[in-house]
Design an enzyme around this catalytic site. Structure first.
Site, PDB file in Angstrom:
ATOM      1  CD  GLU A 169      -2.834  -1.282   2.373  1.00 47.94           C
ATOM      2  OE1 GLU A 169      -3.236  -0.207   2.848  1.00 47.94           O
ATOM      3  OE2 GLU A 169      -3.161  -2.402   2.821  1.00 47.94           O
ATOM      4  CD  GLU A 235      -9.975   0.956   8.014  1.00 46.49           C
ATOM      5  OE1 GLU A 235      -9.049   1.632   8.493  1.00 46.49           O
ATOM      6  OE2 GLU A 235     -10.945   0.552   8.691  1.00 46.49           O
TER       7      GLU A 235
END
Length: 380
Positions: A169, A235
């Site tokens: 990420e 998220e």
């Protein structure tokens, strides 16, 4: 399986009598604890009649840290196609770093349950966060990359893993193409020993979406490079953000619809959160920090504080507010209604399956509902 929403005056035994089910199954399915308090608006999973005869086969994956409770793992594995062991790291020189705790018991338990154990690799730096420098090194330095891939393949073979998952990420925009090629190179090496490679994708809704989470992830290139992908469709509500659903279905749908323009449906797994958040109000940007909670725990918090659970029809997510020690709280979490909505999305778009972040807390009703809706596609 049927879903029942608790009304004022309901008790476990009253619901059981009215619905023609066993109170013991209500208690078991929904992990209720003596004296079995119920909350207005709580969604209960009831076992009624026979399971449907026609089911879609899906793959189901779950991420777990190496300190997972073996009992929780044992109760969850029968519902998983893949167990993603979280996680392996690597040095700037490309040397593989195993998890701090021994993962042998997870691999053994997975295989015993016909669940494929998957080695998950992440570029965590010394601070425990995703590290751009590590990503750039392994994607651009061919000597480092070859060393990494060689050790990765050796680890898979020695420990009995049955695949590799790449969870990188905050990839720099300039590493977008090198990262996709890196995934393709890992896939070639891991496929050669008979196993698949998957890659986790930040939840994009367009090719040119701005932000450090998105610019280094090219859906089309990565869809071509990997055997399968996981859309990290969660998220939106997060630790440092304002109170909202963790995985609002309207937003999740937008990500899926974009992904389908770049990646075949048979390669796409839908990310599903197995957790919620408890925010203290008022929310102050840069100061507030939500507490991570389990879905069963969320209902217990509502019961302890005499809260009433609401359901947001747009987000398809439950939430409630309560006051404790003079402070107001807002909680968003997942229940069987929100999970059912996500299962519907998997079926509607004929996706490969789903992946849960993460399975450290047991959410039995989810797994029972999943098994009632789908055939679990085991890989071994």
């Amino acid at each position: 399986m049927e879903i029942y929403v608790v009304k004022a005056g309901d008790t476990v035994y009253k619901i059981a009598a009215e619905q023609g089910v066993s109170p013991d199954t209500i208690i078991y399915n929904n992990q209720l604890e003596d004296p079995y308090p119920l909350v207005i608006g709580q969604a209960l999973l009831l076992t009624k009649g026979e399971s449907p005869q026609v089911k879609k086969a899906v793959e189901t994956g779950g991420y777990a840290y190496t300190y997972i409770n073996p009992d929780v793992l044992g109760q969850t594995l029968p519902y998983l196609s893949k167990l993603f062991v979280f996680s392996y790291g690597f040095t700037p020189e490309g040397d593989l770093i195993p998890p701090q705790n021994n993962d042998a018991f997870m691999i053994d338990m997975a295989i015993a349950n016909q669940t494929a154990p998957i080695l998950t690799v992440t570029p965590f730096g010394p601070d425990g966060r995703f590290n751009n420098y590590l990503i750039s090194r392994v994607t651009n330095d061919q000597e480092v990359q070859q060393r990494f891939i060689s050790q990765l393949v050796e680890e898979v073979q020695q420990k009995g893993f049955q695949g590799v998952d790449i969870d990188f990420e905050y990839i720099l925009a300039e590493d977008r193409v090198p990262f996709a090629q890196f995934v393709a190179n890992v896939r070639e090496a891991v496929n050669a020993i008979g196993y698949p490679v998957s890659v986790a994708l930040a939840p994009k809704t367009s090719d040119n979406q701005k932000g450090t989470l998105y610019e280094g992830k090219d859906y089309q290139l990565l869809g071509e490079a990997a055997d399968e992908v996981l859309l990290m469709t969660y998220e939106w509500g997060y630790t440092y953000g304002p109170p909202m659903a963790v995985a609002p279905l309207n937003m999740v749908r937008q990500v899926v619809e974009y992904a389908l323009t770049r990646i075949p449906a048979e390669k796409i797994n839908l990310g599903i959160p197995n957790y919620g958040y408890d925010w203290t109000l008022p929310f102050v940007q840069g100061e507030s920090r939500a507490r991570t909670i389990g879905n069963v725990q969320a209902v217990q918090i509502a019961a302890d504080n005499y809260a009433e659970i609401q359901f947001d029809e747009t987000a398809q997510s439950p939430y409630f507010r309560y006051v404790k020690d003079g402070k107001e709280h807002e909680v968003w979490f997942e229940d069987v209604r929100s999970m059912q909505a996500k299962f519907n999305l998997v079926e509607e778009y004929n996706l490969r399956g789903m992946g849960y972040w993460q399975i450290m807390r047991l959410f039995r009703a989810n797994w029972l509902l999943l098994a009632d809706r789908f055939w679990i596609q085991h890989n071994i």
